[in-house]
Design a protein around this motif. Sequence first.
Motif, PDB file in Angstrom:
ATOM      1  N   ALA A  40       0.843  -1.212   0.000  1.00 19.93           N
ATOM      2  CA  ALA A  40       0.000   0.000   0.000  1.00 19.93           C
ATOM      3  C   ALA A  40       0.873   1.256   0.000  1.00 19.93           C
ATOM      4  O   ALA A  40       0.587   2.230  -0.708  1.00 19.93           O
ATOM      5  CB  ALA A  40      -0.932  -0.007   1.213  1.00 19.93           C
ATOM      6  N   PHE A  41       1.946   1.240   0.797  1.00 18.31           N
ATOM      7  CA  PHE A  41       2.904   2.352   0.808  1.00 18.31           C
ATOM      8  C   PHE A  41       3.440   2.578  -0.604  1.00 18.31           C
ATOM      9  O   PHE A  41       3.518   3.717  -1.091  1.00 18.31           O
ATOM     10  CB  PHE A  41       4.051   2.015   1.767  1.00 18.31           C
ATOM     11  CG  PHE A  41       5.221   2.960   1.731  1.00 18.31           C
ATOM     12  CD1 PHE A  41       5.337   3.985   2.675  1.00 18.31           C
ATOM     13  CD2 PHE A  41       6.223   2.841   0.775  1.00 18.31           C
ATOM     14  CE1 PHE A  41       6.423   4.862   2.649  1.00 18.31           C
ATOM     15  CE2 PHE A  41       7.309   3.713   0.743  1.00 18.31           C
ATOM     16  CZ  PHE A  41       7.405   4.729   1.676  1.00 18.31           C
ATOM     17  N   GLU A  42       3.822   1.490  -1.263  1.00 24.44           N
ATOM     18  CA  GLU A  42       4.438   1.606  -2.591  1.00 24.44           C
ATOM     19  C   GLU A  42       3.460   2.149  -3.631  1.00 24.44           C
ATOM     20  O   GLU A  42       3.839   2.924  -4.515  1.00 24.44           O
ATOM     21  CB  GLU A  42       5.027   0.251  -2.995  1.00 24.44           C
ATOM     22  CG  GLU A  42       6.219  -0.092  -2.094  1.00 24.44           C
ATOM     23  CD  GLU A  42       6.748  -1.503  -2.239  1.00 24.44           C
ATOM     24  OE1 GLU A  42       7.890  -1.748  -1.809  1.00 24.44           O
ATOM     25  OE2 GLU A  42       6.039  -2.387  -2.752  1.00 24.44           O
ATOM     26  N   VAL A  43       2.189   1.755  -3.511  1.00 21.49           N
ATOM     27  CA  VAL A  43       1.176   2.290  -4.434  1.00 21.49           C
ATOM     28  C   VAL A  43       1.018   3.800  -4.217  1.00 21.49           C
ATOM     29  O   VAL A  43       0.966   4.581  -5.175  1.00 21.49           O
ATOM     30  CB  VAL A  43      -0.167   1.551  -4.248  1.00 21.49           C
ATOM     31  CG1 VAL A  43      -1.275   2.227  -5.059  1.00 21.49           C
ATOM     32  CG2 VAL A  43      -0.022   0.085  -4.663  1.00 21.49           C
ATOM     33  N   GLY A  44       0.995   4.216  -2.954  1.00 21.05           N
ATOM     34  CA  GLY A  44       0.895   5.651  -2.666  1.00 21.05           C
ATOM     35  C   GLY A  44       2.104   6.416  -3.187  1.00 21.05           C
ATOM     36  O   GLY A  44       1.969   7.535  -3.720  1.00 21.05           O
ATOM     37  N   TYR A  45       3.262   5.803  -3.040  1.00 19.94           N
ATOM     38  CA  TYR A  45       4.507   6.427  -3.499  1.00 19.94           C
ATOM     39  C   TYR A  45       4.456   6.676  -5.013  1.00 19.94           C
ATOM     40  O   TYR A  45       4.728   7.784  -5.500  1.00 19.94           O
ATOM     41  CB  TYR A  45       5.662   5.488  -3.133  1.00 19.94           C
ATOM     42  CG  TYR A  45       7.053   6.038  -3.305  1.00 19.94           C
ATOM     43  CD1 TYR A  45       7.763   6.543  -2.207  1.00 19.94           C
ATOM     44  CD2 TYR A  45       7.703   6.011  -4.538  1.00 19.94           C
ATOM     45  CE1 TYR A  45       9.061   7.024  -2.345  1.00 19.94           C
ATOM     46  CE2 TYR A  45       8.996   6.491  -4.688  1.00 19.94           C
ATOM     47  CZ  TYR A  45       9.681   6.994  -3.589  1.00 19.94           C
ATOM     48  OH  TYR A  45      10.970   7.466  -3.725  1.00 19.94           O
TER      49      TYR A  45
END
Lengths: 183, 183
Positions: free
Chosen positions: A89-94
């Motif tokens: 999820a962090f990576e998608v937001g990034y």
Amino acid sequence: MTRPKAYLAGPDVFLPDARRALAIKADICRAAGLEPLPPVDGESDGGAADPLARARAIARGNEALMDRADLIVADFTPFRGPGMDAGTAFEVGYMRALGKPVFAYTNLPGAYMERVQELGLIGPEGTRDRDRLLIEDFGLAENLMLATVARGGVFAPAARPADIRRDLESFRLAVAAAAEMLT
Amino acid sequence: MTRPKAYLAGPDVFLPDARRALAIKADICRAAGLEPLPPVDGESDGGAADPLARARAIARGNEALMDRADLIVADFTPFRGPGMDAGTAFEVGYMRALGKPVFAYTNLPGAYMERVQELGLIGPEGTRDRDRLLIEDFGLAENLMLATVARGGVFAPAARPADIRRDLESFRLAVAAAAEMLT
């Protein structure tokens, strides 16, 4: 012609056969015209002894890969509960903040609400869980911040596959959508 | 002098008393010299009838708030499992990619590995869960992508508070760290 670079986000890195699973996904990307960028694994951490230094090396390595990538293909399959892996999820937001296209898949059918029900986490009100936290009920596979940024929606199977950690049907659909948009 | 704007990420929006809980956190921010930016709630969705249109309106609203914010204060308290809310993880990644400082807190003590153990999700190998997925064991409160970007670490209590959804001790520490760095 340069092939678009696809960062492959998901819990594959935690599988006992992580390298094999990611190699199969990398091959599918190449066949579709994309250059795969799998995440850094724990053995590529520069050999730091201190756990925090190792964790940092892996995290900074993955950020560097995302900075190079043109798009992300992310696995939203539930992870230790009704929801997806927080690292993914962090990576998608990034990638979203960098304006790079997000393609997402999950290997479980159905909406987030149904998975909360299946796990017996739903409370007596039907709209809240046992801690009285509201359960998102938009018919989406994941939290709205995640599900609404996925190009073409979150690709999902019609029925639960035999191996939700290694099934490739929905991954292939997400890769095909990415290839169609970017190659 | 302009006050730094702090986006308040976390599952507070899902509480039955969401507005009250966020108003208390907003007051703590103001007292520390920060301007609070709480997330959009479901009642600020422009009244769209279609669930997907409502979900999109909320998500785009939160992205616009993050674009305006100078920093993020994020709640890593576990949510329906051993890990944090995926929407919050997305938002931390989003702010990280924009180069804006991340401050994080959790209302549960201990490392991620301990919470997987407490929930009985650990498998016989001790290092993997029942699905044989590796459990991160870096002594961190959350997945390494999240925990390593938190300035000053993930603020956490020494003991479990009475109300893990509304406790303010660790939130106050994160806000104080943000104020010290940015005001």
